[in-house]
Design an enzyme around this catalytic site. Structure first.
Site, PDB file in Angstrom:
ATOM      1  N   GLY A 227      34.567   0.346 -42.700  1.00  0.00           N
ATOM      2  CA  GLY A 227      33.459   0.284 -43.248  1.00  0.00           C
ATOM      3  C   GLY A 227      32.213  -0.566 -42.256  1.00  0.00           C
ATOM      4  O   GLY A 227      32.789  -0.721 -41.003  1.00  0.00           O
ATOM      5  N   CYS A 228      31.070  -0.569 -42.959  1.00  0.00           N
ATOM      6  CA  CYS A 228      29.962  -0.989 -42.042  1.00  0.00           C
ATOM      7  C   CYS A 228      30.177  -2.444 -41.676  1.00  0.00           C
ATOM      8  O   CYS A 228      30.295  -2.664 -40.416  1.00  0.00           O
ATOM      9  CB  CYS A 228      28.754  -0.733 -42.477  1.00  0.00           C
ATOM     10  SG  CYS A 228      28.598  -1.301 -44.086  1.00  0.00           S
ATOM     11  N   TYR A 229      30.188  -3.152 -42.417  1.00  0.00           N
ATOM     12  CA  TYR A 229      30.540  -4.691 -42.068  1.00  0.00           C
ATOM     13  C   TYR A 229      32.029  -5.090 -41.552  1.00  0.00           C
ATOM     14  O   TYR A 229      31.975  -5.772 -40.434  1.00  0.00           O
ATOM     15  CB  TYR A 229      30.494  -5.438 -43.352  1.00  0.00           C
ATOM     16  CG  TYR A 229      29.088  -5.695 -44.072  1.00  0.00           C
ATOM     17  CD1 TYR A 229      28.126  -6.407 -43.548  1.00  0.00           C
ATOM     18  CD2 TYR A 229      28.970  -5.445 -45.575  1.00  0.00           C
ATOM     19  CE1 TYR A 229      26.987  -6.575 -44.194  1.00  0.00           C
ATOM     20  CE2 TYR A 229      27.870  -5.779 -46.077  1.00  0.00           C
ATOM     21  CZ  TYR A 229      26.587  -6.267 -45.537  1.00  0.00           C
ATOM     22  OH  TYR A 229      25.638  -6.446 -46.176  1.00  0.00           O
TER      23      TYR A 229
ATOM     24  N   THR B 289      33.519  -3.027 -39.373  1.00  0.00           N
ATOM     25  CA  THR B 289      33.351  -2.619 -37.878  1.00  0.00           C
ATOM     26  C   THR B 289      32.653  -3.999 -37.089  1.00  0.00           C
ATOM     27  O   THR B 289      33.047  -4.246 -36.259  1.00  0.00           O
ATOM     28  CB  THR B 289      32.375  -1.498 -37.749  1.00  0.00           C
ATOM     29  OG1 THR B 289      33.294  -0.392 -38.352  1.00  0.00           O
ATOM     30  CG2 THR B 289      32.241  -1.056 -36.710  1.00  0.00           C
TER      31      THR B 289
END
Lengths: 344, 344, 344, 344
Positions: free
Chosen positions: D148-150, D152
């Site tokens: 996911g973004c956070y 990563t």
């Protein structure tokens, strides 16, 4: 009518003072100074003031300022201390929005501000202008050093925990996000719309001047030297500070955090403790003098997260200065400050 | 105290009414309605209002509204006309921020709004709420249809030219730029930050509902049917309308445009004609009820360019509605409206 | 490999050239100059370039530049003309992104730019760099004066109408909205985020330097002296120009506007005529070299409204310069320019 | 040519995949699905893609997808797991940008996502798609669950410290700031420009779905169960995540943090460790697949502050997915991903 002087009227905190004072029923701004804009009408420079002020900028002049009841310094550090001694001697009351009189430890101030302090005796005499801590002292003060923007948001959020000794005072973290107006109205590449919008960054991580100020306030609240990591961030918006504050409970038993915060600020006209589970938004205080706070204990772990938002130009600067003035002159504390946040 | 009711309190114009009325010394908001948010406190939905209102949303109820002195409709078109007849019959004064009663030509209204009008007789009775044109009629009105946002900015800019017959009334162009709040608070993809920020676009070029409203107002001012091209644009900001208005002088001899505008609005508390050569910024009226105007004649050519800015939620909606209310109730026209624009 | 030099690498158009050329398979940037940043690596100044360039800024030096195949001037007006004669004499090909060689009427240029032109003979020799008009001349040119940002958006939108003589050439209006990057990377108060965001304003209404440039281009297209009113606006976004262009049909019979535009640009790799009824958004070309256009005839009236959007830093500056270079060197015209707009 | 299918093409990660793949020389997008937009051309919905794709949306159909070499799921959680079993059985390689296969502890996943998992066996088989940790496993995988973004941004910043056991694994804090595109393209009031711009707020402080994912990754890196406080914030910008990561050194002697980070990522094509003292800006990675990191030890205290920025839609989603695809298919890892960040 209280006669007001403003030194340094062309920055964001100066024009914000004018905005607030325009609707304050008991003051009249008599003098506003600017070396660079002498003779220019303030309303020509800041057209939002058209119809509210006829005043023009004048060169700073102690004689004229001495005829005011109170003088605000909306200036970079170093300016207030150059004029304060004479104005104090003449009996004028001074409210400094800058940093000259905030740090009691003068050598520490000189280290962070890279300047020799020219009136250390006034530092001792000055009262730190955070009404939620110092209301009585402010009422009797002649010289008030208003709390800075980050320091206001951070201290109000940490105070209840530290005053009660509930958290480990050695490991405090203040992760703070500020709108770009905190950088002032000076022309700098870093504050251009094209550089600062659509982006987020931390700055001053190795050290920022508000660190010693916050540490001083928290140390007083805790009654012992605190350990603090302070990381400010530049956020792509004009106004607002969001402080996200981390500390660790000494005792895993729940101390009733929500109630603690509500009671601590029950009589504070400008601190609003939100219901449990809330997430305050900076826009809810845009243009207003309120500090809005919520307290969390995520996942019932022992870390407390306090969220504290202010408008950096109001509760973090000019609004707080007017609140301080109201206290100093025995006016209703919210006179001129009943402004509702602009939302959307 | 004037007892106020607000129908439709969850949109941007509703919360803006609440913001303005919070500091109006002569009114008390008694009722605020929302079908979807019944029972929710307005301050829970709009935290900027915390500390200013205890009121909760109720389901619209004519009986309760009939006990108010004045009811504002901050609703999409179609709502006001469904409740107006009964409230008018009960003697309540109505101020509609929506479009139901703006267009005198009912079939034209029905064509543009794609709805049958249910009380055409009230359209006839309604007064168009643009105080700079209709102050006296507003004072005696029971039902006022406040001017729309684009129509306010465009009419105030064109009026001096058309009233004097100085420009070719067949070739008027209004190139208007609006902040996104003009699209309302409904959840729509086109108004998402990710879709509307960092971008500029025109919309509704083939036809926009404010076209017939502006044309009606300009036609009245000119005393003859005008020709108008109106192009609205979505601008990446929250508030503000910038109208750039083009028309062609009939006579190349300079008619003294600056003086013409200054005289036309000399006694208007909320129209500010700026000095010759100025370029008004929308931010100078952010949160305030002022329309700021400048007039240009570029390159001494025969095209006149008028620049006219308002805050679409204030002079373009809720502020204008309060101004109208002040006139209707014989109060000082600027009561509650001495708000200074928020800059920066 | 084509050896490229860039004079003036610290502005927005300079760094944008570097961004585009980083993925151009047939060039290598050999020299990039800056007086103020000598010795600094470009990637240290513009961290988006980290990993793409090892190059450091050097002081401008004709000797080094003369070893390049092509030199781009990404400089304020006045710089290119000071170095061009010697570089031209040495056989280097020059692409000026600035204004020095755009206006064929040298006294007119001197009036608008308030500077004496030091090489009027090169003005005559220079080819105006708008490929959609001048492709063949560009191919054979040694010195190209790239079209400005507003002039590109405005000319591409007006060209089809003027070339066919369909509209009244005496009454053209270009209402243009630009992102703040158009003002450059220099530190100025007006371009601060706190001054330029959340606001809209016109500027330069009495006269803007792009007026004579646009007028020159449209006059060539029309075959007669056009009359033009040009009003630029500062829009709260980083990139993008939206030109809204007004003109009046000579003949009320529909000339097939949609087809006219589609045919005019059928073979243009970087002009995209959208379907009838469309409203192009600037964000659809963010970072890309495309000019996207739609044409309207609102209410079937005789006013034609053309909407034309570009990224001012790409098709309005650095992308166009690379397109010009590709043409000059016989490369595929879209080499290095197949960038898709960044949306959202 | 690798034949690509995309399920869920109307969200931000879908259109971002299309943007990136448009310039990827070794793939062709064959299928793109959307239930709601069946038959609409992607370029009509996303005009930045005009000229790059002729493709139209189709209803998801396993038969058609099974003819692709690889299928990306750019869908909300729950969708991928409903189609994955059949596609896996047919031998198609799957890259899920959503959350269905990220959490190895299925009951934990079900608790956080409030959904029964329909193919727990595939969870076991799935490889977690963070190339900097799992490159080899990704190369051989049939099903990859992209980080996911956070997660990563947070994992890349914490990894060097935890892998070496340098910090107290029980007290990790991730204070993360995300642009609004992280909330997706769905119409929601909270993501409107008027609600989300000019404001900052935390959200999900009591618990956010990325908490267990980050904790899982950090626990693997540390080799023991970590304690983590994760506070996400909504930031007024379109793209970008800024993770500010706090941890406490076990040993006050400096472990050579800068060198540690540089060595850890020396061979990573998409992790850029900045020089000591740097503050990465999210805009430096806007549109690019890079994660830019700096490490600080403020005031030589024992708290380590890591700053880690990514573009949430690229390295936090679609770019990472393409990087994963390149690894799975044995292509150069940066194929199609040499995009330079768009700055300004």
């Amino acid at each position: 009518m209280i006669k007001v002087g403003i030194v340094g009227g062309t920055g964001f905190t100066g024009v914000e003072l004018l905005r607030i004072l325009a609707n304050h029923p008991q003051v009249r701004v008599e003098v506003i100074t600017s070396r660079s804009e002498e003779g220019i009408r303030v309303a020509d420079m800041f057209p939002n003031l058209r119809g509210h002020y006829d005043l023009a900028f004048t060169v700073p002049d102690v004689e004229r300022l001495a005829q005011c009841d109170v003088v605000f310094f909306a200036t970079p550090h170093g300016v207030a201390m150059s004029m304060a001694p004479e104005l104090v001697a003449r009996g004028v009351r001074l409210i400094d929005l800058g940093a000259d009189f905030r740090i009691k430890d003068v050598p520490l101030w000189e280290k962070w501000y890279k300047l020799e302090h020219t009136c250390p005796d006034l530092v001792e005499k000055a009262v730190y202008g955070l009404p939620e801590v110092n209301r009585e002292a402010i009422a009797g003060a002649q010289l008030v050093a208003c709390a800075g923007c980050y320091p206001t948001a951070a201290q109000l959020g940490f105070l209840p925990l530290l005053e009660k000794g509930l958290v480990d005072h050695r490991r405090l973290i203040a992760d703070c996000k500020s709108g770009v107006s905190g950088a002032g109205r000076g022309a700098s590449v870093g504050s251009l719309l094209c550089e600062a919008s659509e982006s987020m960054k931390a700055y001053g991580v190795p050290g920022h001047r508000h660190l010693p100020e916050i540490r001083q306030g928290l140390t007083l609240a805790a009654g012992r030297q605190v350990g603090l990591t302070f990381v400010p961030h530049l956020t792509p918006m004009i106004r607002g500070i969001h402080a996200t504050l981390y500390s660790v409970l000494k005792d895993p038993v729940d101390p009733g955090l929500q109630q603690l915060f509500e009671e601590r600020f029950a009589n504070e006209p400008f601190v609003d403790v939100m219901p449990a589970g809330s997430h305050p938004e900076t826009r809810s205080v845009k243009g207003s003098n309120v500090c809005r706070i919520s307290v969390h204990r995520p996942q019932q772990d022992d870390t407390v997260v306090v969220l504290s938002v202010i408008d950096n130009l109001v509760k973090g600067a000019s609004g707080q200065a007017v609140q301080v003035m109201n206290i100093m002159f025995g006016l209703a504390e919210d006179e001129g400050l009943k402004i509702v946040g602009l939302m959307p």
